[in-house]
Each structure stands twice: as structure tokens, then as C-alpha cells.
Write a protein that holds these residues in place. Structure first.
Motif, PDB file in Angstrom:
ATOM      1  N   VAL A 108       0.867  -1.183   0.000  1.00  0.00           N
ATOM      2  CA  VAL A 108       0.000   0.000   0.000  1.00  0.00           C
ATOM      3  C   VAL A 108       0.896   1.223   0.000  1.00  0.00           C
ATOM      4  O   VAL A 108       1.853   1.299   0.774  1.00  0.00           O
ATOM      5  CB  VAL A 108      -0.892   0.035   1.264  1.00  0.00           C
ATOM      6  N   LYS A 109       0.603   2.165  -0.901  1.00  0.00           N
ATOM      7  CA  LYS A 109       1.307   3.440  -0.859  1.00  0.00           C
ATOM      8  C   LYS A 109       0.281   4.549  -0.975  1.00  0.00           C
ATOM      9  O   LYS A 109      -0.306   4.743  -2.042  1.00  0.00           O
ATOM     10  CB  LYS A 109       2.324   3.546  -2.010  1.00  0.00           C
ATOM     11  N   PRO A 110       0.025   5.262   0.109  1.00  0.00           N
ATOM     12  CA  PRO A 110      -0.934   6.369   0.030  1.00  0.00           C
ATOM     13  C   PRO A 110      -0.499   7.391  -1.007  1.00  0.00           C
ATOM     14  O   PRO A 110       0.692   7.561  -1.286  1.00  0.00           O
ATOM     15  CB  PRO A 110      -0.917   6.951   1.443  1.00  0.00           C
ATOM     16  N   HIS A 111      -1.494   8.080  -1.548  1.00  0.00           N
ATOM     17  CA  HIS A 111      -1.255   8.997  -2.653  1.00  0.00           C
ATOM     18  C   HIS A 111      -1.188  10.458  -2.189  1.00  0.00           C
ATOM     19  O   HIS A 111      -1.888  10.855  -1.260  1.00  0.00           O
ATOM     20  CB  HIS A 111      -2.395   8.868  -3.669  1.00  0.00           C
ATOM     21  N   GLY A 112      -0.381  11.212  -2.899  1.00  0.00           N
ATOM     22  CA  GLY A 112      -0.420  12.667  -2.827  1.00  0.00           C
ATOM     23  C   GLY A 112      -0.451  13.278  -1.446  1.00  0.00           C
ATOM     24  O   GLY A 112       0.458  13.099  -0.630  1.00  0.00           O
ATOM     25  N   ALA A 113      -1.512  14.046  -1.192  1.00  0.00           N
ATOM     26  CA  ALA A 113      -1.603  14.764   0.073  1.00  0.00           C
ATOM     27  C   ALA A 113      -1.643  13.826   1.267  1.00  0.00           C
ATOM     28  O   ALA A 113      -1.078  14.118   2.319  1.00  0.00           O
ATOM     29  CB  ALA A 113      -2.848  15.661   0.070  1.00  0.00           C
ATOM     30  N   MET A 117       1.096  14.289   4.108  1.00  0.00           N
ATOM     31  CA  MET A 117       0.672  14.647   5.459  1.00  0.00           C
ATOM     32  C   MET A 117       1.123  13.589   6.473  1.00  0.00           C
ATOM     33  O   MET A 117       1.567  13.915   7.573  1.00  0.00           O
ATOM     34  CB  MET A 117      -0.852  14.812   5.507  1.00  0.00           C
ATOM     35  N   ALA A 118       0.984  12.315   6.079  1.00  0.00           N
ATOM     36  CA  ALA A 118       1.317  11.240   7.027  1.00  0.00           C
ATOM     37  C   ALA A 118       2.791  11.252   7.392  1.00  0.00           C
ATOM     38  O   ALA A 118       3.175  10.820   8.483  1.00  0.00           O
ATOM     39  CB  ALA A 118       0.926   9.890   6.443  1.00  0.00           C
ATOM     40  N   ALA A 119       3.623  11.746   6.465  1.00  0.00           N
ATOM     41  CA  ALA A 119       5.061  11.752   6.725  1.00  0.00           C
ATOM     42  C   ALA A 119       5.395  12.577   7.958  1.00  0.00           C
ATOM     43  O   ALA A 119       6.421  12.361   8.603  1.00  0.00           O
ATOM     44  CB  ALA A 119       5.816  12.280   5.505  1.00  0.00           C
ATOM     45  N   ASN A 120       4.526  13.517   8.297  1.00  0.00           N
ATOM     46  CA  ASN A 120       4.827  14.392   9.435  1.00  0.00           C
ATOM     47  C   ASN A 120       3.689  14.535  10.427  1.00  0.00           C
ATOM     48  O   ASN A 120       3.736  15.395  11.302  1.00  0.00           O
ATOM     49  CB  ASN A 120       5.241  15.776   8.925  1.00  0.00           C
ATOM     50  N   ASP A 121       2.658  13.716  10.273  1.00  0.00           N
ATOM     51  CA  ASP A 121       1.520  13.778  11.185  1.00  0.00           C
ATOM     52  C   ASP A 121       1.383  12.385  11.804  1.00  0.00           C
ATOM     53  O   ASP A 121       0.879  11.465  11.183  1.00  0.00           O
ATOM     54  CB  ASP A 121       0.269  14.176  10.394  1.00  0.00           C
ATOM     55  N   ILE A 128      -3.070   5.087   9.197  1.00  0.00           N
ATOM     56  CA  ILE A 128      -2.812   4.349   7.954  1.00  0.00           C
ATOM     57  C   ILE A 128      -2.180   2.995   8.269  1.00  0.00           C
ATOM     58  O   ILE A 128      -2.519   1.979   7.665  1.00  0.00           O
ATOM     59  CB  ILE A 128      -1.929   5.193   7.012  1.00  0.00           C
ATOM     60  N   CYS A 129      -1.279   2.996   9.228  1.00  0.00           N
ATOM     61  CA  CYS A 129      -0.672   1.719   9.643  1.00  0.00           C
ATOM     62  C   CYS A 129      -1.746   0.768  10.171  1.00  0.00           C
ATOM     63  O   CYS A 129      -1.741  -0.430   9.865  1.00  0.00           O
ATOM     64  CB  CYS A 129       0.383   1.963  10.719  1.00  0.00           C
ATOM     65  N   GLU A 130      -2.655   1.290  10.983  1.00  0.00           N
ATOM     66  CA  GLU A 130      -3.738   0.449  11.523  1.00  0.00           C
ATOM     67  C   GLU A 130      -4.575  -0.141  10.391  1.00  0.00           C
ATOM     68  O   GLU A 130      -5.012  -1.292  10.459  1.00  0.00           O
ATOM     69  CB  GLU A 130      -4.638   1.271  12.446  1.00  0.00           C
ATOM     70  N   ALA A 131      -4.822   0.658   9.365  1.00  0.00           N
ATOM     71  CA  ALA A 131      -5.606   0.161   8.226  1.00  0.00           C
ATOM     72  C   ALA A 131      -4.918  -1.037   7.586  1.00  0.00           C
ATOM     73  O   ALA A 131      -5.534  -2.064   7.314  1.00  0.00           O
ATOM     74  CB  ALA A 131      -5.800   1.283   7.201  1.00  0.00           C
ATOM     75  N   VAL A 132      -3.626  -0.900   7.366  1.00  0.00           N
ATOM     76  CA  VAL A 132      -2.876  -1.994   6.737  1.00  0.00           C
ATOM     77  C   VAL A 132      -2.915  -3.235   7.619  1.00  0.00           C
ATOM     78  O   VAL A 132      -3.180  -4.350   7.157  1.00  0.00           O
ATOM     79  CB  VAL A 132      -1.420  -1.551   6.470  1.00  0.00           C
ATOM     80  N   PRO A 148       9.495  10.552  10.291  1.00  0.00           N
ATOM     81  CA  PRO A 148       9.060   9.879  11.530  1.00  0.00           C
ATOM     82  C   PRO A 148       8.122   8.705  11.265  1.00  0.00           C
ATOM     83  O   PRO A 148       8.024   7.784  12.082  1.00  0.00           O
ATOM     84  CB  PRO A 148       8.303  10.989  12.280  1.00  0.00           C
ATOM     85  N   TRP A 149       7.467   8.736  10.102  1.00  0.00           N
ATOM     86  CA  TRP A 149       6.506   7.679   9.759  1.00  0.00           C
ATOM     87  C   TRP A 149       7.176   6.299   9.746  1.00  0.00           C
ATOM     88  O   TRP A 149       6.564   5.289  10.101  1.00  0.00           O
ATOM     89  CB  TRP A 149       5.908   8.017   8.396  1.00  0.00           C
ATOM     90  N   VAL A 150       8.444   6.275   9.316  1.00  0.00           N
ATOM     91  CA  VAL A 150       9.152   4.996   9.239  1.00  0.00           C
ATOM     92  C   VAL A 150       9.160   4.318  10.604  1.00  0.00           C
ATOM     93  O   VAL A 150       8.796   3.143  10.754  1.00  0.00           O
ATOM     94  CB  VAL A 150      10.603   5.197   8.739  1.00  0.00           C
ATOM     95  N   GLU A 151       9.542   5.095  11.598  1.00  0.00           N
ATOM     96  CA  GLU A 151       9.656   4.521  12.940  1.00  0.00           C
ATOM     97  C   GLU A 151       8.287   4.163  13.513  1.00  0.00           C
ATOM     98  O   GLU A 151       8.114   3.122  14.143  1.00  0.00           O
ATOM     99  CB  GLU A 151      10.357   5.526  13.852  1.00  0.00           C
ATOM    100  N   VAL A 152       7.321   5.038  13.279  1.00  0.00           N
ATOM    101  CA  VAL A 152       5.955   4.764  13.734  1.00  0.00           C
ATOM    102  C   VAL A 152       5.492   3.419  13.203  1.00  0.00           C
ATOM    103  O   VAL A 152       4.984   2.567  13.951  1.00  0.00           O
ATOM    104  CB  VAL A 152       4.997   5.878  13.255  1.00  0.00           C
ATOM    105  N   ALA A 153       5.679   3.214  11.918  1.00  0.00           N
ATOM    106  CA  ALA A 153       5.202   1.984  11.287  1.00  0.00           C
ATOM    107  C   ALA A 153       5.959   0.770  11.810  1.00  0.00           C
ATOM    108  O   ALA A 153       5.365  -0.276  12.108  1.00  0.00           O
ATOM    109  CB  ALA A 153       5.342   2.097   9.768  1.00  0.00           C
TER     110      ALA A 153
END
Lengths: 254, 254, 254, 254
Positions: A108-113, A117-121, A128-132, A148-153
Motif C-alpha cells: 500500500v502506498k498512500p497517494h499525494g496529500a 501529510m502522514a510523513a509528518n503527522d 494508515i498503519c492500523e488500516a494496513v 518519523p513515519w518509518v519509525e511509527v510503522a
């Protein structure tokens, strides 16, 4: 052991009578396809077509979910509640999954905005991680390297593919130089190839300031929206393979 | 062996801030929920909510796909190409499937105009059957009893649930009396119960002309859009069970 | 007095990031633009752009309303209630009107399925006429020459422009030969020019059966969706003007 | 001379089969209706209905445009480019205008997130003002009292109606206390009446801190989404008129 890298590209972004992108060409040079799911682009007919196109070329299929913004091509930030964003992503993953005839989606790769946004929110990133995880914990989530998203995931137990952009200049902290700044996009194929090679084989890249910084990428984002972009994809694959790099779907080595 | 019947009802037809139907009440009296998938009603948030509501009550979950007509609630005939209708149905089944946390959907029941058109349009009927077979051949397709669609589906190897309407008058050929004609809808609970009992236990019903005709139904369509409809559902379940009929999800006996 | 004819063409059918048609080219060779209003194509940004493009070339602006079917490009018949179709048309006319900076729209030409259905559905035809009369009774309604719609509109007091297709073969009764039949579309520019000239100067055309039939047209429908179509538009204008025909916006002579 | 005030209320926020709000009741107690234009709520059928409902009661009609977010009821901030927001507003004003049978709209009041964002985003605020000036410079734009938007609009030559909320607590700087804070919404009818009277007759109100601050309002925002809200509207009108305040459409005194 040979260095390995995945090439991903957005595909299936046509809609009804509207044709977008050179999917039939770029699909020959990539290893993972991010297929639009109807919310920023794509529709059921194009989704079926695109899944078939990818499968014929041995390209792995993933979902490319978006905020509900067809008019803005999913490129506009929207203050969507994270719990709603989670359900939006689940809906779109499921819709695409149904076109695989029982196969699993690779990623899964979220699109665009939504991606930006997820990269810093962190709240959106977690949603999004929960969805996956809820739909299929074996799916890989593509996230922007160095955010920060990398570590969150990773902490949540999501399989993560770190994404880098071979044609985008980097700030010293590893973030992308804003498109509004000169030099942010690299158009010279030779330079893009050289940068990609360095990233993939040495795990580093030259920032726009000149200094070398670490860049760990599992997948490079390529483009298929112009003939020039397709040529760059072709050149990149050829050169990396010539240098002994294995270009393969992320699911085969992550 | 006891006669068996399923009670199905459309659910999850709210949308965003708009609330429709008495799902919380009617869910207590039915055995199968047809969950809207966002094309005529419903959205990802309501889909999650409705799946959970059904599961808490032990009600089996199915998809309720539609033509793309939010403004017309999917009630308007659309000349959609069958191959496109097939992909529309696949998309919506998949979207709902993703909210079941790995469980399978029990059934698919097309909504409104799509359902009505398919009952008499073999190409559309076949396309919907193909969609079901492609996504998951173990899913049951709900089709209107007494229509050519039943045979089409059975010949294609689809698991079929024949649907009847306890509160609708029938023509001598088994088709529904048009809503535009007097007496087409039966409002008296006692009469609806009596008709249902006869259908379920004897496999026949009295047509509007007075003659008795055969009606083989696996599932009765109930409504949850008014308090009166919910009361009728409750009465129907109580009376049928009192008469020794087993009211159970279609998937348990088909 | 010179024969007069209008050339109309659908324009502004791009949507968001999706570009459709060669508007910038075809606009040079036409006299009336049918501007999409966002329901089958177009969006507010493209509507502004297209109105400006037309005005710069002295091309008259009209609305091109549709059924609500973005996914199907408004080409699919929909069983919309006539009173609802009326309101759909009013909405779209108003939306486009707002981009004219106080000028009036010259005309309305329904799009695709709505246009085709109205040609033979008197209730829908009347509803569209009522919409035009309600918003601005001085607007011209473009209807297919030779259909009952012409008379319906004229009896209701609507200003009517009868439309013919220079590149479409005709049945002996004046209706268009179905696109599914061989010879239905005429691709040879010379033949299209010859047919157009005969229609405009003599008021007749040769049917596919060979016999000559009367065809009274106020406006010819041209296309801008392929480079070839644009070339045909240019040739047609040049040849008709060379033959002494005045090619002008319908509003100047109806 | 008597103090004058307008009462405005959002109306026409039903959609298709979905009914929202007590329009038939609240319309009796207000003087200006903000009619939804189909982007966050409303559709052409409801727009016609709502315009008629307002006109029958002598209530002035205005447009209530929104970001394109039907699923989120227009309540979610969207990073729409100001020039695009301008065109979105123009489109929606025009669409509603077409249902007035040649009458002019009295006013425009952006909805939800668009309204909130414009109050503090000068570029968006200017874009909305430009939209109003382009379509009809005699229209009034409703903006939140005490925000930079008021000055922006006035400098651009837009007719401005300053809006206050009788049932919302104020910060000492005149901005609304966030809904997330206790005491932000005032539910007691007596207190709302008293606050309204003070605002209208003395031009001031007590802030949540206790100090009195100046509040100049031309129109009060009332609600029609609950029976209680309708009762408050009725009480407010009765009490203000009893106190000698003239409650009238903003267009009659601005």
C-alpha cells in the motif's frame, strides 16, 4: 550478496474516458505498481485493466489510496479525522484487492496529500498503519525514507518499505527539497542514475548543500506521466542491473 | 425437518452526517444484513459501523452494491455496460469485504435499479454472477424468486438465494405487482405474517387474482426504514418461530 | 440573402488534471461553444478557462448540461424523473452563466444521453424546454433536426436551433444511422464538405439509401477531440465561406 | 431609529432521499436563508424547494457555497488554491441564482470549513470577495464579525454583513471560544436572548472572562437542525421585537 532495490510507479490514474500516463510503457521497467483506487483517480474498469497489465509483466500490485478529492487529484491537504482516514484506506485497499482474483496485494502506498501529510503527522501515520494491519498484516506499507513515519510503522509491526526519489534533491536532513525551489527536481538522466547507484550500493546521497548524507531506500519512486519519465525509468533499470544491482519487487526481499 | 427461512434487510444506508433507517432496531430481528457500499448510500465509516452492528447480533453480512448514483439513491435505471457493471460490483464487494477483519461475506444483493434491471436483463444478470464468481465463488447471490435471473445464476454455478417479499402482492406469474397499482403493498401485519407462513411452510402464496401460485423463497426481504417496518419484522420473526420455522442466516442452510 | 449556418462544438470537457480535446485549435473554426458544466465533464476552473477562450475568439457561449454521470461521461441513459432533469439543467445553466461576467448565455445544448433521450422522450424534452424558459426565455435550445423535440420546443415558445451532423449518414426518415452500422460516420473531408454545402444551401441531403431528403439545419455539430476533427472543422468553414455561406453564431440569425 | 438585525440560518441541507434540518419550522423565524448549493449538501431538487420555501415566508435568499466535500459535509479544511476556491464559489452562486426566476440573491455566506478558513486566511478571504464582486457586486457577503476578513472585504468594496453568534461564548478579542472548551456554547434561551439584545441595542457583549467587549453585528446566525434550535429562534425573534428591535433581511438596511 547483490544490492537489491524495488522500482515503484503510480499507475491506473486514468478515469472513465480520461487517459493519463504511459502505463503500457513504464510497466516494462518497474517492479511494483501503485494502482489508483477511484478516490483521486482510477475507476473499477481501469483498476481491472491495470492489475492485468501489471500481472502480465510480472509487476507486483499494490493499492494507492487517497483522500476523497477527484477534482483535485488527491493533491490537496484535507483535515480528515485519522479514524476516518483509516476507514478510507481500508475501503480502497479492499476495492483493489477484489480485482486480484484471490491473490494478495503486495503493498500500500498512500497517494499525494495523504502520503505527504502522514510523513509528518503521527496520528494520520498511525491510522494508515492500523488500516494496513487490519486488512492484511503481511502487506508492505511504502513510506518516505527519513521521516518519523518509518519509525511509527516499524514500532507498530508494519512491514515497511522506505521510499526514495532518485530525481529529487535532498536537504541535509534527508527531506526533499521543496518543488518551489530551484534545483529541487533533477532532470539529467545521467545524474539520476549516478545518484540512484550511490543510494542503492552505498546507502548515501549528496545533499543539495554538497555534503553526503545516509539514505536507506528499499524502493525508488519512478514516474510514467511523460515519455521522458518512461525513458528515465528504462535507463535507470538498465544501468542499475548493469552495475550488478538486483531490481525486484519489494515483497521478494523485505 | 423444520422449514427454514432467512430474513434480509438493507442496512448501513446512512451517509456522512445523514442518518437513515432504524438499523439498531431492525438488526435484532433479521438474520442477514445487506450493507451499502458507498455508491447509492453508505461510506467507509458507516460500513465499519454497520458490519460491527451486524456481527454483534450474529447477523450475517453481505454486500449491497449499486449503480453509481448517490443523488438518486441507486433507484434509477442506468444503461451501464454489463462488463462495467461487473467491475462496479467487484469494487463494492471488495470494499465491504475489507471491513470484516478477514471473515468472508455471506452474500451479495444488488441494490435498487441494478437489482430490478438484472431480474429481466440476462446480460446484466450474467455480469453480476460473474462478479460474484470472480471475487469468491462461495458467496451467495440474492436474486428475485420467479425471475429468469434465478436460472441464469444456477446454470453459472452461483450459489443462489431466492428472495420473496412478504409485504408485496404477486401477479399470477409470480412477479411483483407494480407499486403504482392499488393493493401492491400489504400493510396489515397479520396478513403479512400469514402470507409469509404459507410461503415458507407450503411453498405457495395467493396471487392478487386470488389463485394460489408456487413461491419458493430462501430469504424474505424486510425493511428498517420506518418504526412500523421494524415492528413488522419483529412480529414476523416471532410468529414464524412460534410456528416452528427456523429463521437463520441463508448461509447456514443453502 | 446569403445562406447562414452556425458551427457548434463541445468544449471544456477537461476535468481537473485530465485534459481532453483540442479546444485551443477547434475554437478558431467554430461559432458556438457548448461548455461542459461539471456533471459529465468540466469543473469550475475549466469553465472559466473555456468561457474566456471562446470569448477571445468571438465564439458564442452556451451551456452543455448532462445527467450526473462523471464516470460514464454522461453517455449512459438514466431514468431520471423529468422534473428532476429540469432542475439538473437549471443548476448547470446557472453555474456556467456565473462565469460570463454578466453576459447572457447564447444557448443550451444538452449532452450525450440526455440529448439523445430527449429527442424521443416528450416528457424529458418538455422538462428541458421548461428549464430554458425558466432561467432565460431568450436563450436558444439546440435540438436534433427532424425529431419530435423540435416541435415540442417550438410549441412551448422556446427559441430553437435545429442541429445536423455533417459527418453522419442519415436514414430516409432523417434520423441518424446508428453508429453500430457500417457507413454511419463519414470520414472523408470532401464528402462532409459536399454534404454540408447541400444541407445549408439547398436544405436537403442524400440518405444512406441514396434518396434525397429534406434537412433544415441552423447549426452543424463539429468535433474537437482529435487533430483530424479539427482539420475537418477548418476545411468546412473555409469551403462554406468560399461558397458564399455566412458562418455565424446562431444567436445572430435565429 | 430602531436597532435592526438580520437572522440568518443554513437551509436546504437535505440531499436526495436524506432529510436534514427543520427548515419548514425555522423559516418562520428568520429573515435570511443560506441555501446549500450541492457541494457539502443540497441538490437541485432541494435548492428549488428551499428557495420556494424561503420566498413564501418573505425570507431573503442567499448562497451557501462550500468546498467539494459531500462526505465530510464541508466541515473539513482543504488546502484549495484561492483562485480555485474563487471559481468554486462562483459556480455555486450561479447554480443557486438560476432557481430564483430572475430575482437577485441577497447574499453569500460560505459554509463550514471555507468560512472558518477565510476568517483568518487573507488570500482565501480575498478570493471569496472577488467571486462575489465578479458575479454581482450588489450581493452582500456574510463574514464573521471581529475577523480580518471584515476589513479585507470592505477595502475591496464588497457589501459586508458582520455575523455574530448569539449562542457562542466570546474570547476577549472577539473571536469565538473554541467548541472544545467548556462553556463555548450557550444553551440557555434566556441568556441567549439577553446577549443578543445587548449586542443589537448596545453593540457589546460580555466575554467569557467577564469583561465587556464591543460586538457590531448585522446578522445573527441561528440554527434549524434540532427542535430546540427552532424554539430558540422563535423566542429570540419574539423577544427582540418586543424590545423594539426590527428584525429584517440584511439587504433592507445594509
Amino acid at each position: 550478496m547483490a544490492a537489491k532495490i524495488d522500482f515503484n510507479c503510480d499507475m491506473g490514474e486514468s478515469f472513465g474516458t480520461y487517459k493519463l500516463g504511459f502505463d503500457e510503457e513504464v510497466v516494462k521497467h518497474i517492479t511494483s505498481a501503485n494502482v489508483a483506487c477511484g478516490w483521486h483517480a482510477g475507476d473499477p474498469i481501469w483498476m481491472r485493466h491495470t492489475v492485468q497489465l501489471a500481472e502480465k509483466q510480472g509487476v507486483a500490485v499494490g493499492a494507492h489510496p487517497s483522500f476523497p478529492d477527484l477534482m483535485g487529484f488527491g493533491r490537496r491537504n484535507m483535515a480528515v479525522d485519522p479514524s476516518e482516514a483509516k476507514d478510507y484506506v481500508i475501503y480502497q485497499i479492499g476495492a483493489l484487492q477484489a480485482f486480484t482474483k484471490g491473490k494478495k496485494l503486495q503493498h500500500v502506498k498512500p497517494h499525494g496529500a495523504m502520503y505527504n501529510m502522514a510523513a509528518n503527522d503521527e496520528k494520520l501515520a498511525r491510522a494508515i498503519c492500523e488500516a494496513v494491519l487490519e486488512v492484511d498484516p503481511t502487506m508492505i506499507l511504502v513510506v518516505l525514507a527519513g521521516t518519523p513515519w518509518v519509525e511509527v510503522a516499524q514500532k507498530m509491526g508494519v512491514r515497511v518499505a522506505k521510499e526514495a526519489f532518485a530525481d529529487r534533491a535532498l536537504n541535509p536532513d534527508g527531506t526533499l527539497v521543496s518543488r518551489s525551489k530551484p534545483g529541487s527536481v533533477i532532470h539529467d538522466t545521467k545524474e539520476v542514475v549516478a545518484r540512484s547507484l550511490q543510494m542503492v550500493t552505498q546507502g548515501k546521497a549528496k545533499a543539495i548543500t554538497g555534503q553526503e548524507i545516509p539514505v536507506r531506500a528499499d524502493t525508488l519512486c519512478l514516474h510514467g506521466d511523460t515519455p521522458g519519465a518512461v525513458e528515465m525509468a528504462a535507463a535507470l533499470k538498465k544501468e542499475l542491473e548493469a552495475a550488478g544491482v538486483k531490481v525486484a519487487p519489494m515483497g521478494t526481499f523485505l
